[in-house]
Design an enzyme around this catalytic site. Sequence first.
Site, PDB file in Angstrom:
ATOM      1  N   ARG A   1      90.643 -39.733  56.707  1.00 37.84           N
ATOM      2  CA  ARG A   1      91.137 -40.085  58.087  1.00 37.84           C
ATOM      3  C   ARG A   1      92.945 -40.450  57.655  1.00 37.84           C
ATOM      4  O   ARG A   1      93.691 -40.316  58.555  1.00 37.84           O
ATOM      5  CB  ARG A   1      90.650 -40.849  58.921  1.00 37.84           C
TER       6      ARG A   1
ATOM      7  N   GLU B   1      78.386 -51.496  51.272  1.00 33.58           N
ATOM      8  CA  GLU B   1      77.524 -52.187  51.549  1.00 33.58           C
ATOM      9  C   GLU B   1      76.222 -52.333  50.665  1.00 33.58           C
ATOM     10  O   GLU B   1      75.556 -53.263  49.931  1.00 33.58           O
ATOM     11  CB  GLU B   1      77.060 -52.203  53.019  1.00 33.58           C
TER      12      GLU B   1
END
Lengths: 243, 192
Positions: free
Chosen positions: B72, B109
């Site tokens: 993006r 994560e």
Amino acid sequence: MQSIICSHHLCLAPPPTVLCNRLLCHRVPSIRLTNHRSATTSLRLFTCAAASKKSEIMAAAKEDGQDPRIPKIASSIRVIPDFPKPGIMFQDITTLLLDTEAFKDTIDIFVERYKGKGISVVAGVEARGFIFGPPIALAIGAKFVPMRKPKKLPGKVISEEYSLEYGTDKIEMHVGAVEPGERAIIIDDLIATGGTLAAAIRLLERVGVKIVECACVIELPELKGREKLGDAPLFILVTSDAA
Amino acid sequence: MFAVENGLQGDPRLQAISDAIRVIPHFPKTGIMFQDITTLLLDPVAFKHVVDIFVDRYKHMNISLVAGVEARGFIFGPPIALAIGAKFIPLRKPGKLPGKVISEEYELEYGNDRLEMSMEAVKSQERALVIDDLVATGGTLSASINLLERAGAEVVECACVVGLPKFKGQCKLKGKPLYVLVEPSQLEEITF
């Protein structure tokens, strides 16, 4: 025909190949400059095998209708042999993006072609289509619609499968991104086999969008990608050998 | 630092940008309110506002490099680069960039990922901007800063369209300032 390795020298020889009065380079790889706006003959330029990996293209003469910005765009594209696997001549547009004038010219040529044509959608294929599509969309006042690999888009999607050399892949578009009757162009950096672009065309046509044109910086014509595009025209700036 | 903290308080463009971002709950997993910028891209006026605000900020900062994080960052970076006359450098997932690359690992994560940059793209002492759509943990941006600094560039700032509120004030990432346009949008209530 004699192959002479020259030093960074390029000749212009219309097909069939004729020895001109310059040194003729060994034809690996060759980049052909085309301008599809007019029906001019393509100019066959040969790059030198002994040259650096970066293709250096200088048109020896300008034919009528040749956009003078194209040689610089072509020469800013780096060719990397054997990437991602042996035998493939990879067309690296990242060097074009480092050349501010060439990048600007690339966008300007597309914008000049598509402005004022009632195009409301610029669809760009992940990931390199994301680099060229948005500047064009912004300049012509159109939406930018990313067409992505599976599972990247967060909302509801429609998807279209296409063939790879081994197996298949899919591209996806958000439901509701486009509306029936809209006029679209599809952008990618390069067309090779045409599989991805054909899938993008099918996706948009399924929801009633009219494909005005597919636009790429580079075409590898030997791979006959054009034939997969159906009625959709193809506009490109530069052609090159696949391998 | 958020745009509202730096002269754009009350600028209607920021509201338009915020309104154009769609929230998708529980993507990619439960509990995450995903900030979907694709709806912003469908609004040419709001998309242009984003680019205009960044261009106004950076055009006089002598920036010669805009580095965008895949994928993006590839959407927002090039229009800014073109407008300010800078080069655009894609920072990519492993194995995508041809030629010689340098890579930087960063934490997710669960597990790690890697970002790569072409070694030949950057000249020493160049002033660079890093761009991505959103900053959450700052892991990707930190990896980007490392890549550019290893290649000899000076990172002037990191810029994102959306950022978590913790990035207000003088919050820095690896010592570099961060500039964010809007906070995450909230899920709209459905009214009948």
